[in-house]
Design an enzyme around this catalytic site. Sequence first.
Site, PDB file in Angstrom:
ATOM      1  N   ARG A 153       0.780  -1.239   0.000  1.00 18.52           N
ATOM      2  CA  ARG A 153       0.000   0.000   0.000  1.00 18.52           C
ATOM      3  C   ARG A 153       0.812   1.291   0.000  1.00 18.52           C
ATOM      4  O   ARG A 153       0.229   2.366   0.071  1.00 18.52           O
ATOM      5  CB  ARG A 153      -0.997   0.043   1.170  1.00 18.52           C
ATOM      6  CG  ARG A 153      -1.996  -1.059   1.142  1.00 18.52           C
ATOM      7  CD  ARG A 153      -3.159  -0.857   2.052  1.00 18.52           C
ATOM      8  NE  ARG A 153      -2.830  -0.329   3.356  1.00 18.52           N
ATOM      9  CZ  ARG A 153      -3.678   0.383   4.085  1.00 18.52           C
ATOM     10  NH1 ARG A 153      -4.880   0.653   3.649  1.00 18.52           N
ATOM     11  NH2 ARG A 153      -3.321   0.817   5.273  1.00 18.52           N
ATOM     12  N   ASP A 154       2.127   1.245  -0.069  1.00 13.31           N
ATOM     13  CA  ASP A 154       2.892   2.502  -0.090  1.00 13.31           C
ATOM     14  C   ASP A 154       4.126   2.378  -0.981  1.00 13.31           C
ATOM     15  O   ASP A 154       5.239   2.739  -0.586  1.00 13.31           O
ATOM     16  CB  ASP A 154       3.279   2.918   1.323  1.00 13.31           C
ATOM     17  CG  ASP A 154       3.609   4.403   1.425  1.00 13.31           C
ATOM     18  OD1 ASP A 154       3.225   5.175   0.508  1.00 13.31           O
ATOM     19  OD2 ASP A 154       4.257   4.796   2.407  1.00 13.31           O
ATOM     20  N   ILE A 155       3.928   1.883  -2.190  1.00 14.79           N
ATOM     21  CA  ILE A 155       5.031   1.768  -3.142  1.00 14.79           C
ATOM     22  C   ILE A 155       5.235   3.136  -3.777  1.00 14.79           C
ATOM     23  O   ILE A 155       4.350   3.647  -4.467  1.00 14.79           O
ATOM     24  CB  ILE A 155       4.736   0.693  -4.202  1.00 14.79           C
ATOM     25  CG1 ILE A 155       4.580  -0.663  -3.508  1.00 14.79           C
ATOM     26  CG2 ILE A 155       5.829   0.661  -5.269  1.00 14.79           C
ATOM     27  CD1 ILE A 155       4.046  -1.757  -4.401  1.00 14.79           C
ATOM     28  N   THR A 161       0.791   7.278  -0.116  1.00  9.80           N
ATOM     29  CA  THR A 161       1.461   8.469  -0.614  1.00  9.80           C
ATOM     30  C   THR A 161       0.680   9.044  -1.792  1.00  9.80           C
ATOM     31  O   THR A 161       0.434   8.336  -2.775  1.00  9.80           O
ATOM     32  CB  THR A 161       2.904   8.133  -1.046  1.00  9.80           C
ATOM     33  OG1 THR A 161       3.595   7.605   0.099  1.00  9.80           O
ATOM     34  CG2 THR A 161       3.631   9.358  -1.565  1.00  9.80           C
TER      35      THR A 161
END
Length: 169
Positions: free
Chosen positions: A60-62, A99
Site C-alpha cells: 500500500r505505499d510503493i 502516498t
Amino acid sequence: SILDLIRIDDRIIIIEEYISGDTLEELVQSKRINERMAQMVVRQLLEVLSVLHRQNIVHRDINPGNVLVSTDSVVKLLDFGIARMPKEGQGRDTTILGTAGYAAPEQFGFQQTDARSDIYSLGVLFHVMLTGSQPQGNVCCHPAYQKFVQKCIALEPNQRYQNVLEAYR
C-alpha cells in the site's frame, strides 16, 4: 533483515541490516535512472510483490522513497508500516493511508485495497522512472510502455492487471 529487537518501556526499537545504495527518489531526482534500469526495477518489484501477495499482504505505499536499489543492483522494498491483509467481506479499508500520487484510488475510502492496489502504484512508479513525472490522468507519455502503464493505473481495479503474474507477462 531484522538483526535485533529492543524493548524500552512501551516502545520497540528495530535494528535492521544496513544496505548500501540509493532510493529510487534519489536516482530519479539526480537523473541516474535509464530505461533499462527502470525495467530491472519493475521486474524485481513484481517478484517481491508476488511473494507478498501470495501471503495475502498488500504493501500500500510503493513510491520512490520506499524502493532502494543496492550497489549490487538488488531492489529492496522498504517501509511496511501501512501494509495490510485484505479482509473477506469488508467493503473498504478502515484506515485511509498512502502516498499521494502513488496510492490507488481505492485507498481513499472507495473500496478495500488488494494486490491490484500495489499494481497501480507500480505503474505510477514505472512512469516516474521513465519520464521523471507523474502520469497525467491514466495516460502514459512513454510510447513503448503506454499499454502496460495504462493497464496498471486504470482507475477501476477490475480494469488493471489482476495479479503480478499477469503483469509480468
